[in-house]
Design an enzyme around this catalytic site. Structure first.
Site, PDB file in Angstrom:
ATOM      1  CB  CYS A   9      -0.125   7.679   5.879  1.00 48.04           C
ATOM      2  SG  CYS A   9      -0.588   6.067   5.158  1.00 48.04           S
ATOM      3  CG  ASN A  12       1.273   3.261   0.649  1.00 42.47           C
ATOM      4  OD1 ASN A  12       2.116   2.734  -0.166  1.00 42.47           O
ATOM      5  ND2 ASN A  12       0.367   4.124   0.709  1.00 42.47           N
ATOM      6  CB  CYS A  14      -4.812   2.832   7.212  1.00 41.35           C
ATOM      7  SG  CYS A  14      -4.508   1.120   8.030  1.00 41.35           S
ATOM      8  NE  ARG A  15      -2.846   7.624   8.834  1.00 41.27           N
ATOM      9  CZ  ARG A  15      -1.779   7.986   9.341  1.00 41.27           C
ATOM     10  NH1 ARG A  15      -2.280   9.211  10.085  1.00 41.27           N
ATOM     11  NH2 ARG A  15      -0.710   7.419   9.431  1.00 41.27           N
ATOM     12  CB  SER A  16      -1.165   7.473   1.896  1.00 38.17           C
ATOM     13  OG  SER A  16      -0.596   6.436   2.197  1.00 38.17           O
ATOM     14  CG  ASP A 132      -2.260   5.229  12.750  1.00 40.56           C
ATOM     15  OD1 ASP A 132      -3.002   4.378  12.012  1.00 40.56           O
ATOM     16  OD2 ASP A 132      -1.028   4.999  13.112  1.00 40.56           O
TER      17      ASP A 132
HETATM   18  P1  4NP Z   1      -1.385   4.248   7.915  1.00 43.48           P
HETATM   19  O1  4NP Z   1      -1.707   3.227   8.934  1.00 43.48           O
HETATM   20  O2  4NP Z   1      -0.203   5.020   8.112  1.00 43.48           O
HETATM   21  O3  4NP Z   1      -2.728   5.121   7.680  1.00 43.48           O
HETATM   22  O4  4NP Z   1      -0.934   3.311   6.820  1.00 43.48           O
HETATM   23  C1  4NP Z   1      -0.698   2.626   9.983  1.00 43.48           C
HETATM   24  C2  4NP Z   1      -0.545   1.319   9.193  1.00 43.48           C
HETATM   25  C3  4NP Z   1       0.362   0.358   9.914  1.00 43.48           C
HETATM   26  C4  4NP Z   1       1.093   0.873  10.990  1.00 43.48           C
HETATM   27  C5  4NP Z   1       0.799   1.986  11.565  1.00 43.48           C
HETATM   28  C6  4NP Z   1      -0.065   3.076  10.852  1.00 43.48           C
HETATM   29  N1  4NP Z   1       1.931   0.177  11.812  1.00 43.48           N
HETATM   30  O5  4NP Z   1       2.333   0.539  12.830  1.00 43.48           O
HETATM   31  O6  4NP Z   1       2.200  -1.145  11.370  1.00 43.48           O
END
Ligand code: 4NP
Length: 165
Positions: A9, A12, A14-16, A132
């Site tokens: 993602c 790294n 939240c989703r992955s 996201d």
């Molecule tokens: P992820 O979510 O891609 O599912 O881990 C996010 C985590 C952090 C951010 C964006 C999306 N960020 O902009 O910091």
């Protein structure tokens, strides 16, 4: 033979990591005969070395998945050789992986991995992206878990039926 699966993602956190935790748990519980390795990474480096977001850890824990021990890392070109499947949570992530792949090919490196979207394996979801949840509320994190459970089940079924198409 071991099949290696990398979930990707943006951050790294939240989703992955959620997808990785769900896959590990379901694989151990229902697909123990398969020889699998899982990992996750982000296309960005914002959160390298950090544990998953606390809202992600809490949502996963409510469904019985423990992911607090994971640590964020950034995807790197060698991942495209090391893994059999490199699966993105959304199209922007997949575009980043394809750019990385293009750079490798220009350097004459080979790519072994199948690059695709994680939700390719769960067509019943009616979407091929895991949104996201970072700026969302609790329901956004619950939605990530719903989609990750469906994607994980679909991917594991595919792997148990012989894997890559
Ligand atoms: P992820 O979510 O891609 O599912 O881990 C996010 C985590 C952090 C951010 C964006 C999306 N960020 O902009 O910091």
């Amino acid at each position: 033979m071991t099949s290696r699966v990398l979930l990707v993602c943006l951050g790294n956190i939240c989703r992955s990591p959620t997808a990785e935790g769900v896959l590990r748990a379901l694989a151990a519980r229902e697909f123990a005969a398969l020889d699998l390795e899982f990992d996750s990474a982000g296309t960005a480096n914002y959160h390298v070395g950090e544990p998953p977001d606390r809202r992600t850890v809490a949502a996963a824990r409510r469904r019985g998945y423990e992911i607090a021990g994971l640590r964020a890392r950034q995807v790197n070109p060698a991942d495209l050789e090391r893994f059999d499947y490199v699966l993105a949570m959304d199209r922007a992530n997949l575009d980043e992986l394809r750019s990385l792949d293009e750079l490798r090919r220009r350097g004459r490196a080979t790519t072994r991995a199948h690059l695709g979207l994680f939700l390719e394996y769960a067509p019943e979801c009616g979407t091929d992206e895991v949104p996201d949840p970072y700026h969302g509320g609790q329901e956004a994190f619950e939605r990530v878990l719903d989609l990750c459970e469906a994607g994980a089940r679909g991917l594991l079924r595919r792997l148990s039926a012989g894997g890559r198409t």
